[in-house]
Write an enzyme that holds these catalytic residues in place. Structure first.
Site, PDB file in Angstrom:
ATOM      1  CB  CYS A 158      -0.967  -0.050   1.179  1.00  0.00           C
ATOM      2  SG  CYS A 158      -2.239   1.226   1.146  1.00  0.00           S
ATOM      3  CG  ASP A 215      -6.812  -1.405  -5.289  1.00  0.00           C
ATOM      4  OD1 ASP A 215      -7.462  -0.511  -4.720  1.00  0.00           O
ATOM      5  OD2 ASP A 215      -5.612  -1.639  -5.030  1.00  0.00           O
ATOM      6  CG  HIS A 247      -5.975  -1.363  -1.646  1.00  0.00           C
ATOM      7  ND1 HIS A 247      -5.023  -0.905  -2.524  1.00  0.00           N
ATOM      8  CD2 HIS A 247      -5.588  -0.940  -0.417  1.00  0.00           C
ATOM      9  CE1 HIS A 247      -4.101  -0.235  -1.859  1.00  0.00           C
ATOM     10  NE2 HIS A 247      -4.421  -0.242  -0.573  1.00  0.00           N
TER      11      HIS A 247
END
Length: 279
Positions: A158, A215, A247
């Protein structure tokens, strides 16, 4: 920043958090737990340009000359998940190090609101400082007498996935990187002036990007724009997309975890590091 100010901030976060960050509670039942048997694992202190920051380090108990992998945190800091990833690498024979890159700005593990984490801490962290801290971590590993920093890799998740791309354009020493769902585009500002799509032609080491087709934060259209930009790189960089993964699909402590994509991505990471000389 004055040395006194740094000292105050260092006292604020003098050591790593135990367990998981408050903002990610409750923890997903199937969280992976890697034991420390056969390992040296725990907190170390990394000298950086303006003081000292804590980091989590894991490596095999026996031997030396270990390849090094930098593990770059999510917005939740170097909490239990990132520490466990370091232990997974150590089980594979690496020295894995995750420096606490937010140490000067606040303890994100104690904040229970993601937007608060971003506004109070993450948005204040300069990219140049992050890259400098990662360089300092490599120096620390080299000085430890246990590492072979000629075999250097980086991975991140991330927030840390974006940093992987930036570090691959920054470090001439890096052999390879693996970026898990890091943002590829965004609005530039003085602290974060560039995004991966901006530095694609400047990559010095091959990066494997691992992204989710579902995502909601990073649309597939951004991935396709990045692939187009990567036509200008001289490295063997590529991006894999898992069509049904959201995600955070590697984050085994969260409902976003996608076991199939996470396990396949981890196999790809090992292949990538072997192919490009990290191990």
């Amino acid at each position: 920043m004055t040395q006194n100010n740094f000292g105050r901030r260092e006292l604020l976060i003098a050591s790593l958090t135990a367990g998981f960050a408050m903002a990610v509670q409750p923890i997903y039942a199937q969280v992976i737990k890697t034991e420390t048997s056969g390992l040296i694992a725990g907190e170390v202190k990394i000298p950086v340009a303006d003081g000292v920051i804590p980091a989590y380090r894991a490596m095999p108990l026996l031997g030396g000359n270990f390849p090094v992998v930098l593990v770059v945190q999510e917005i939740f800091g170097v909490h239990e998940y990132i520490q466990d990833v370091c232990r997974r690498f150590a089980k594979l024979g690496y020295m894995a190090i995750a420096p606490l890159l937010f140490a000067r700005y606040g303890d994100v593990s104690k904040l229970d609101n993601i937007q608060e984490i971003i506004s109070k801490v993450v948005s204040k962290v300069p990219d140049t400082q992050v890259l400098s801290d990662l360089d300092a971590t490599v120096v620390w590993a080299d000085n430890s007498g246990k590492a072979d920093t000629e075999k250097l890799g980086i991975t991140g998740f991330c927030w840390g996935g974006r940093i992987v791309w930036l570090y691959a354009a920054h470090s001439p020493q890096l052999k390879a990187g693996v970026a898990w769902y890091g943002r590829l585009t965004g609005d530039s500002n003085p602290l974060q002036p560039q995004y991966p799509i901006d530095i694609a032609p400047l990559l010095k080491a091959p990066v494997l990007g691992l992204y989710g087709g579902e995502d909601k934060n990073i649309p597939v259209s951004d991935v396709e724009k990045m692939r187009e930009a990567l036509k200008q790189t001289k490295t063997a960089t590529q991006i894999n997309v898992y069509p049904k993964a959201p995600h955070g699909f590697h984050a085994d402590y969260r409902p976003s975890y996608n076991e199939e994509a996470a396990e396949n991505g981890w196999l790809w990471l090992q292949y990538w590091f072997k192919k490009y000389g990290v191990v």
